[in-house]
Each structure stands twice: as structure tokens, then as C-alpha cells.
Design a protein around this motif. Structure first.
Motif, PDB file in Angstrom:
ATOM      1  N   ALA A   1     -14.196 -16.454   2.963  1.00  0.00           N
ATOM      2  CA  ALA A   1     -13.014 -16.166   3.622  1.00  0.00           C
ATOM      3  C   ALA A   1     -11.920 -16.639   2.578  1.00  0.00           C
ATOM      4  CB  ALA A   1     -12.856 -17.244   4.900  1.00  0.00           C
ATOM      5  N   GLU A   2     -12.244 -17.648   1.845  1.00  0.00           N
ATOM      6  CA  GLU A   2     -11.208 -17.818   0.840  1.00  0.00           C
ATOM      7  C   GLU A   2     -11.086 -16.612  -0.472  1.00  0.00           C
ATOM      8  OE1 GLU A   2     -12.792 -21.533  -0.799  1.00  0.00           O
ATOM      9  OE2 GLU A   2     -11.470 -22.999   0.483  1.00  0.00           O
ATOM     10  N   ARG A   3     -12.085 -16.150  -0.700  1.00  0.00           N
ATOM     11  CA  ARG A   3     -11.907 -15.045  -1.590  1.00  0.00           C
ATOM     12  C   ARG A   3     -10.983 -13.894  -0.934  1.00  0.00           C
ATOM     13  NH1 ARG A   3     -15.630 -10.094  -3.491  1.00  0.00           N
ATOM     14  NH2 ARG A   3     -14.831  -9.552  -1.508  1.00  0.00           N
ATOM     15  N   ASP A   4     -11.360 -13.769   0.438  1.00  0.00           N
ATOM     16  CA  ASP A   4     -10.875 -12.566   1.153  1.00  0.00           C
ATOM     17  C   ASP A   4      -9.268 -12.632   1.215  1.00  0.00           C
ATOM     18  OD1 ASP A   4     -13.202 -11.210   1.356  1.00  0.00           O
ATOM     19  OD2 ASP A   4     -13.433 -11.686   3.607  1.00  0.00           O
ATOM     20  N   GLY A   5      -8.838 -14.191   1.258  1.00  0.00           N
ATOM     21  CA  GLY A   5      -7.418 -14.505   1.519  1.00  0.00           C
ATOM     22  C   GLY A   5      -6.739 -14.442   0.171  1.00  0.00           C
ATOM     23  N   VAL A   6      -7.376 -14.561  -1.076  1.00  0.00           N
ATOM     24  CA  VAL A   6      -7.073 -14.346  -2.447  1.00  0.00           C
ATOM     25  C   VAL A   6      -6.624 -12.897  -2.484  1.00  0.00           C
ATOM     26  CG1 VAL A   6      -7.499 -14.558  -4.986  1.00  0.00           C
ATOM     27  CG2 VAL A   6      -7.949 -16.398  -3.499  1.00  0.00           C
TER      28      VAL A   6
ATOM     29  N   GLN B   1      -1.266  -1.814  21.073  1.00  0.00           N
ATOM     30  CA  GLN B   1      -2.011  -2.824  20.097  1.00  0.00           C
ATOM     31  C   GLN B   1      -3.501  -2.279  20.001  1.00  0.00           C
ATOM     32  OE1 GLN B   1      -1.431  -6.530  21.701  1.00  0.00           O
ATOM     33  NE2 GLN B   1       0.698  -6.706  21.399  1.00  0.00           N
ATOM     34  N   ALA B   2      -3.941  -1.416  20.956  1.00  0.00           N
ATOM     35  CA  ALA B   2      -5.255  -1.054  20.629  1.00  0.00           C
ATOM     36  C   ALA B   2      -5.735  -0.034  19.800  1.00  0.00           C
ATOM     37  CB  ALA B   2      -5.558  -0.313  21.949  1.00  0.00           C
ATOM     38  N   ALA B   3      -4.521   0.434  18.915  1.00  0.00           N
ATOM     39  CA  ALA B   3      -4.811   1.450  17.872  1.00  0.00           C
ATOM     40  C   ALA B   3      -5.302   0.588  16.578  1.00  0.00           C
ATOM     41  CB  ALA B   3      -3.546   2.005  17.329  1.00  0.00           C
ATOM     42  N   PRO B   4      -6.224   1.183  15.940  1.00  0.00           N
ATOM     43  CA  PRO B   4      -6.887   0.295  14.850  1.00  0.00           C
ATOM     44  C   PRO B   4      -5.997   0.058  13.750  1.00  0.00           C
ATOM     45  CG  PRO B   4      -7.985   2.508  14.893  1.00  0.00           C
ATOM     46  CD  PRO B   4      -7.024   2.179  16.114  1.00  0.00           C
ATOM     47  N   VAL B   5      -6.063  -1.007  12.930  1.00  0.00           N
ATOM     48  CA  VAL B   5      -5.178  -1.030  11.807  1.00  0.00           C
ATOM     49  C   VAL B   5      -5.989  -0.508  10.605  1.00  0.00           C
ATOM     50  CG1 VAL B   5      -4.262  -2.576  10.105  1.00  0.00           C
ATOM     51  CG2 VAL B   5      -4.007  -3.073  12.630  1.00  0.00           C
ATOM     52  N   ASP B   6      -5.075   0.466   9.539  1.00  0.00           N
ATOM     53  CA  ASP B   6      -5.847   1.025   8.595  1.00  0.00           C
ATOM     54  C   ASP B   6      -6.046  -0.008   7.656  1.00  0.00           C
ATOM     55  OD1 ASP B   6      -6.495   2.430   6.163  1.00  0.00           O
ATOM     56  OD2 ASP B   6      -4.973   4.276   6.854  1.00  0.00           O
ATOM     57  N   ARG B   7      -7.345  -0.234   7.188  1.00  0.00           N
ATOM     58  CA  ARG B   7      -7.890  -1.140   6.274  1.00  0.00           C
ATOM     59  C   ARG B   7      -7.120  -0.696   4.830  1.00  0.00           C
ATOM     60  NH1 ARG B   7     -10.219  -5.817   7.950  1.00  0.00           N
ATOM     61  NH2 ARG B   7     -11.585  -5.545   9.936  1.00  0.00           N
TER      62      ARG B   7
ATOM     63  N   GLY C   1      -4.619  -7.260   6.870  1.00  0.00           N
ATOM     64  CA  GLY C   1      -4.935  -6.579   5.748  1.00  0.00           C
ATOM     65  C   GLY C   1      -6.262  -5.818   5.637  1.00  0.00           C
ATOM     66  N   GLY C   2      -6.536  -5.379   4.325  1.00  0.00           N
ATOM     67  CA  GLY C   2      -7.764  -4.998   4.090  1.00  0.00           C
ATOM     68  C   GLY C   2      -8.091  -5.246   2.809  1.00  0.00           C
ATOM     69  N   TRP C   3      -9.198  -4.659   2.082  1.00  0.00           N
ATOM     70  CA  TRP C   3      -9.640  -4.778   0.704  1.00  0.00           C
ATOM     71  C   TRP C   3      -9.901  -3.403  -0.163  1.00  0.00           C
ATOM     72  CZ3 TRP C   3      -8.745  -9.234   2.414  1.00  0.00           C
ATOM     73  CH2 TRP C   3      -9.144  -9.757   3.606  1.00  0.00           C
ATOM     74  N   PRO C   4      -9.383  -3.466  -1.438  1.00  0.00           N
ATOM     75  CA  PRO C   4      -9.504  -2.169  -2.103  1.00  0.00           C
ATOM     76  C   PRO C   4     -11.053  -1.848  -2.296  1.00  0.00           C
ATOM     77  CG  PRO C   4      -8.160  -4.111  -3.163  1.00  0.00           C
ATOM     78  CD  PRO C   4      -8.939  -4.882  -1.829  1.00  0.00           C
ATOM     79  N   GLN C   5     -11.123  -0.712  -2.598  1.00  0.00           N
ATOM     80  CA  GLN C   5     -12.454  -0.062  -2.484  1.00  0.00           C
ATOM     81  C   GLN C   5     -13.547  -0.980  -3.560  1.00  0.00           C
ATOM     82  OE1 GLN C   5     -13.108   2.548  -0.498  1.00  0.00           O
ATOM     83  NE2 GLN C   5     -15.286   2.708  -1.129  1.00  0.00           N
TER      84      GLN C   5
ATOM     85  N   ALA D   1      -7.967 -11.629  14.946  1.00  0.00           N
ATOM     86  CA  ALA D   1      -8.628 -12.956  14.400  1.00  0.00           C
ATOM     87  C   ALA D   1      -9.844 -12.891  13.500  1.00  0.00           C
ATOM     88  CB  ALA D   1      -9.284 -13.762  15.783  1.00  0.00           C
ATOM     89  N   GLN D   2     -10.492 -11.861  13.719  1.00  0.00           N
ATOM     90  CA  GLN D   2     -11.723 -11.576  12.719  1.00  0.00           C
ATOM     91  C   GLN D   2     -11.154 -11.209  11.337  1.00  0.00           C
ATOM     92  OE1 GLN D   2     -14.122  -8.779  14.816  1.00  0.00           O
ATOM     93  NE2 GLN D   2     -14.698 -10.277  16.544  1.00  0.00           N
ATOM     94  N   ARG D   3      -9.919 -10.103  11.551  1.00  0.00           N
ATOM     95  CA  ARG D   3      -9.377  -9.991   9.977  1.00  0.00           C
ATOM     96  C   ARG D   3      -8.885 -11.048   9.236  1.00  0.00           C
ATOM     97  NH1 ARG D   3      -7.314  -5.608  12.978  1.00  0.00           N
ATOM     98  NH2 ARG D   3      -5.232  -6.555  12.906  1.00  0.00           N
ATOM     99  N   ARG D   4      -8.072 -12.047   9.966  1.00  0.00           N
ATOM    100  CA  ARG D   4      -7.272 -12.876   9.152  1.00  0.00           C
ATOM    101  C   ARG D   4      -8.191 -14.023   8.217  1.00  0.00           C
ATOM    102  NH1 ARG D   4      -1.513 -13.692   9.639  1.00  0.00           N
ATOM    103  NH2 ARG D   4      -1.982 -16.005   9.248  1.00  0.00           N
ATOM    104  N   PRO D   5      -8.111 -13.971   6.975  1.00  0.00           N
ATOM    105  CA  PRO D   5      -9.050 -14.661   6.239  1.00  0.00           C
ATOM    106  C   PRO D   5      -8.670 -16.113   6.580  1.00  0.00           C
ATOM    107  CG  PRO D   5      -8.324 -13.022   4.885  1.00  0.00           C
ATOM    108  CD  PRO D   5      -7.394 -13.103   6.077  1.00  0.00           C
ATOM    109  N   ASP D   6      -7.558 -16.718   6.933  1.00  0.00           N
ATOM    110  CA  ASP D   6      -7.149 -18.264   7.076  1.00  0.00           C
ATOM    111  C   ASP D   6      -7.897 -18.501   8.330  1.00  0.00           C
ATOM    112  OD1 ASP D   6      -5.542 -16.496   8.665  1.00  0.00           O
ATOM    113  OD2 ASP D   6      -3.791 -17.732   8.625  1.00  0.00           O
ATOM    114  N   ILE D   7      -8.166 -17.684   9.525  1.00  0.00           N
ATOM    115  CA  ILE D   7      -8.771 -17.915  10.684  1.00  0.00           C
ATOM    116  C   ILE D   7     -10.191 -18.177  10.445  1.00  0.00           C
ATOM    117  CG2 ILE D   7      -9.203 -17.228  13.195  1.00  0.00           C
ATOM    118  CD1 ILE D   7      -6.321 -15.901  13.490  1.00  0.00           C
ATOM    119  N   GLN D   8     -10.727 -17.081   9.555  1.00  0.00           N
ATOM    120  CA  GLN D   8     -12.100 -17.192   9.214  1.00  0.00           C
ATOM    121  C   GLN D   8     -12.560 -18.374   8.587  1.00  0.00           C
ATOM    122  OE1 GLN D   8     -13.004 -13.533   7.150  1.00  0.00           O
ATOM    123  NE2 GLN D   8     -12.572 -12.321   8.884  1.00  0.00           N
ATOM    124  N   ARG D   9     -11.663 -18.857   7.788  1.00  0.00           N
ATOM    125  CA  ARG D   9     -12.012 -19.881   6.986  1.00  0.00           C
ATOM    126  C   ARG D   9     -11.808 -21.130   7.763  1.00  0.00           C
ATOM    127  NH1 ARG D   9     -10.070 -24.302   4.838  1.00  0.00           N
ATOM    128  NH2 ARG D   9     -10.859 -25.104   2.584  1.00  0.00           N
ATOM    129  N   ALA D  10     -10.885 -21.475   8.610  1.00  0.00           N
ATOM    130  CA  ALA D  10     -10.724 -22.528   9.612  1.00  0.00           C
ATOM    131  C   ALA D  10     -11.989 -22.557  10.340  1.00  0.00           C
ATOM    132  CB  ALA D  10      -9.847 -22.453  10.552  1.00  0.00           C
TER     133      ALA D  10
END
Length: 467
Positions: A158-163, A39-45, A460-464, A281-290
Motif C-alpha cells: 500500500a505504501e508503494r501504491d501510495g508513492v 457513483q456506480a460508474a467505474p473509475v478509469d484506472r 487513481g490507478g497505476w501505469p501499465q 475504500a479498496q483503491r485508496r492506498p492510505d486506507i489499505q495501509r491503515a
């Protein structure tokens, strides 16, 4: 004035913020994740690029700019920043200027007549004033309000990131389904061609008196059965293209010319790292929103507690007043005032205690919601990993089954030509091939969909366009 300014400066520096300070929660991770070194490998944004389809990447980048839900969420984020600006203004003195002119006539037997003519003549009154006021934030009422406004910005972010994550995943989901439907159409058309060849073969054998019209009827029915599936698959193809057009804020059919040509189903690599556990936990928008909602609720307690304490405001005014406009601005027309004011809540009928109790219960609810959100996130990730791994095994088994059914069909047709078996055996083998081919396409589609769901669960990640 110097003494008063010094006293207020010292009071401001010594001021404290009442209410609890927010402590960023650290979510507890499942024990098996902590032990998994992979799990230590980074996730590609830019995870959608790992699906290996440039057309999908282009669609996602377009959706980031044009999707109406994303634009609405971005607008709400801008609104929260505007609200924060309003809250921040309370930290600074407010300065305003006024000017007025009045022509009037007073009663001769009433209050003082500025004209000194006992109400026998009108008079003019010219005013020009600059007022300043500032509330000394002794108990942190303003600071806690500003803290809550900052948390509101984080929440709407966070809500926008979730959308964005939802729209990105939905675009990938619809695209994969579209390619899956097109693959099913291709399988159906291939089998339709085989069925027509069988129909020709049985007709020839019937005309030569080798078989009966039972075989020709079965062959014709097989052709029509496969033919009947095509309109429904074509309709589903059109619906998915429309769904993607809607995600781009375009009219129905806008992408038809671009997407109607079939392409292979995206086939991602099997390994998907979870990334660093804390980053999850930092990537998940729902956790950030909560978390932001919990922060906002904590700051609101401080605002409610500060309402129990006195408020001190400093006001000052300087200006000019004259009965003749030509005198306005002269030294003799000056007037000024300054001094502090005190507000003390003595009796509020339970409003303050009720508000404080409400804010405390709201914070407790936000803390519970945070725990529930984190727990649900861990379950979602774990379920997505399990589904993806199982579907890969399913796909491998179906791939082997298709190979065997293709061999069986070839053998059955040859044996039928030789008169060794009945045509019903050929139909059964062809039906089995069609079913396994369709199942293989469905499994390939589901594997790609599970991959999308896994990246969605990972944050996930965000488009450029939105980075």
C-alpha cells in the motif's frame, strides 16, 4: 518413535492460535454517497489518459520505471517479502550438518583420555553429524508471526501504491501547470503586441499634434509593464520542466527540448464518477495501509499471548564419531539421539504482561488511525468534487468576460482613433482584458489540477509498467 510422531501430529492438528482474529473493517460511507446513483460508474484506472494528452501519458509511463521514490518503495516491498520468507521458515524443521576433525592430547591426571594412554600420546577425533529440530506451534506463535509478516507485506504494498499515485499525480500536476504557464506567456505576448500597436498609434497621433506626450508615456509604460512579466513566466516554465525531469530521475533541463514547445492546457470532460463506494475504500492506498497496520497490530497480540504458554521442540541427531578416520562411517561409529524439549516461562519480571499490554494499546491506536484515515479520505473526495464543480462554473463565467473585454478593446481603439475618447480609456480596457485572459488561463489550469486532485482522492490507478 511412531507413538511420539503420532502424538506430535495430533497435537499439531489440534493446536490453536491464541489472540484475536483479524476482522476486515467495513468503513461507513457518507449517506449522500449511498444515495447517489451516479457513483456506480467505474473509475478509469488509467485516469491520466482522460486528460487527452499523449505526451503526458508517455511521461507518466516513464516515471513509473525511472522515478527514484518508486524504486525505493519497490525495494522496501521486496524487503518485506524477504522478511516473510524468514518468518515462514519457522514452520518447517531446521536441518543442519556438521563435520569436524580434531587432534589433541589430554591430561594424564584429568578427565578421561580418549587415547587410553593416560595423556602420554595425542589422539584424533573425527565427527560427522546431521541435526534436525522443529518447534511444535501449539499456541500459534509462529502462525501469528507469519500473519503479521503477511500484513507487513500488504502495508508496504500500500505504501508503494501510495508513492506511485503521488508521483503520477505530481507529474500530471506539473505538466498541467507547465501548459498553464505557457498559455500565460502566450497571453502576455499577445497583449504585448497590442500594447506595441497602441504605442505606435499614440506616437503617430503625437507627431501629428493630435495628442500629448502623456499618451505616449502611458503607452510606453504599458509595453514595459507587460514585458516585465515575461522573464518570471519563463523562469517558472524552466522550473516546472526541471521538476518533471527530477520525477524521471534525470538531470536538470533533460526535458527542455521535449516540453518547451507550448501545447494546450488539458481540458477534461466535466463528469467524473466516484466509482462503487466499497471499491473507493479498496483503491485508496492510505486506507489499505491503515487496514494492513491494524491487521499487523492484531496479529502481534497473538504473538504476545503465545509467549505466556509452554513451547515444545523436537530434536534429533544422527552421525558418526571415530578416533581413526578410516573407521568413520562404519556401523560401530554411529551415534544418534532424539527427544522433545520443553520451555516454560515461570517468572519474567512483568516482561510478558507489559509486552501484551503494549501490543493491545498499539492495536487500539491502529484502529483509531484507520478511522481517522477513512474519515479524512471521505472529506478529501468531497472537497475535491466541490472544488472541481465550482472551478468549471468559474471558467465558464471568465470565458464570457474575455469575449466581452475583447469586444470592448476593439471598440475603444476605434473610438480613440476617432478622437472620441482619451487613451487612458484604451489602457483601462486593455488592462481589464489582460486580467481576464490571465484569469481564464488560471481557471483552465486550476480545473485540470482539480481533476487530477479528484482522481488522486479517488485512489487513481497505476501505469501499465506497474500493473
Amino acid at each position: 518413535m511412531r507413538r511420539l510422531a503420532l502424538l506430535l501430529s495430533v497435537a499439531s492438528l489440534a493446536a490453536c492460535s491464541v489472540g484475536p482474529d483479524f476482522v476486515k473493517p467495513t468503513p461507513a460511507l457518507p449517506s449522500q454517497w449511498q444515495a447517489d446513483k451516479a457513483q456506480a460508474a467505474p473509475v478509469d484506472r488509467q485516469w491520466w489518459q482522460l486528460l487527452g494528452d499523449p505526451q503526458l501519458t508517455a511521461l507518466i509511463e516513464r516515471a513509473a520505471k525511472a522515478n527514484l521514490d518508486i524504486r525505493t518503495a519497490s525495494n522496501r516491498l521486496d524487503q518485506s517479502r524477504n522478511s516473510r520468507q524468514i518468518s515462514a521458515a519457522a514452520q518447517l524443521p531446521g536441518v543442519s550438518g556438521t563435520g569436524s576433525y580434531q587432534r589433541a592430547r589430554n591430561s594424564g591426571v584429568g578427565l578421561n583420555d580418549p587415547s587410553f594412554e593416560d595423556g602420554k600420546a595425542p589422539y584424533e577425533l573425527w565427527n560427522s553429524t546431521v541435526d534436525a529440530s522443529w518447534e511444535v506451534d501449539l499456541w500459534g506463535h509462529v502462525r501469528r508471526s507469519l500473519e503479521a509478516a503477511d500484513a507487513e507485506i500488504a502495508l508496504t504494498q500500500a505504501e508503494r501504491d501510495g508513492v506511485v499515485l503521488s508521483i503520477t499525480a505530481q507529474m500530471a500536476d506539473d505538466y498541467v501547470r507547465l501548459r498553464g504557464v505557457q498559455a500565460r506567456l502566450d497571453v502576455a505576448r499577445q497583449n504585448l503586441e497590442i500594447a506595441r500597436q497602441n504605442q505606435t498609434l499614440t506616437q503617430t497621433r503625437f507627431e501629428n499634434g493630435v495628442t500629448t506626450n502623456l499618451d505616449t508615456a502611458n503607452a510606453a509604460a504599458a509595453v514595459e509593464t507587460i514585458q516585465a512579466t515575461l522573464p518570471m513566466l519563463e523562469a517558472e516554465q524552466a522550473r516546472l520542466i526541471n521538476a518533471m525531469s527530477f520525477l524521471l530521475g534525470a538531470e536538470p533541463g533533460a526535458l527542455h527540448a521535449q516540453l518547451q514547445t507550448p501545447k494546450a492546457i488539458p481540458h477534461p470532460a466535466p463528469d467524473v464518477p466516484l466509482g462503487l463506494p466499497l471499491e473507493l475504500a479498496q483503491r485508496r492506498p492510505d486506507i489499505q495501509r491503515a487496514e494492513a497496520a491494524l491487521h499487523r497490530a492484531t496479529a502481534a497480540i497473538g504473538v504476545a499471548k503465545a509467549d505466556f504458554y509452554p513451547r515444545i521442540s523436537l530434536g534429533a541427531s544422527v552421525g558418526f564419531q571415530a578416533l581413526d578416520g578410516s573407521d568413520l562411517g562404519g556401523w560401530n561409529s554411529r551415534d544418534w539421539s532424539y527427544g522433545p524439549s520443553l520451555y516454560l516461562p515461570i517468572f519474567q519480571g512483568g516482561r510478558l504482561t507489559g509486552t501484551l499490554a503494549l501490543r493491545e494499546h498499539q492495536q487500539q491506536a491502529a484502529a483509531i488511525d484507520y478511522q481517522r484515515t477513512v474519515l479524512a479520505a471521505w472529506h478529501e473526495v468531497d472537497d475535491a468534487r466541490t472544488d472541481y464543480a465550482a472551478e468549471q462554473q468559474h471558467y465558464a463565467a471568465l470565458n464570457r468576460a474575455v469575449e466581452q473585454n475583447q469586444l470592448a478593446l476593439s471598440t475603444a481603439r476605434q473610438r480613440y482613433k476617432e478622437g472620441a475618447i482619451d487613451f487612458i480609456n484604451v489602457l483601462n480596457v486593455q488592462r481589464a482584458l489582460l486580467e481576464t485572459q490571465s484569469a481564464l488561463v488560471g481557471s483552465a489550469t486550476q480545473a485540470a489540477l482539480d481533476r487530477v486532485q479528484l482522481y488522486r482522492a479517488l485512489g487513481g490507478g497505476w501505469p501499465q509498467a506497474l500493473r
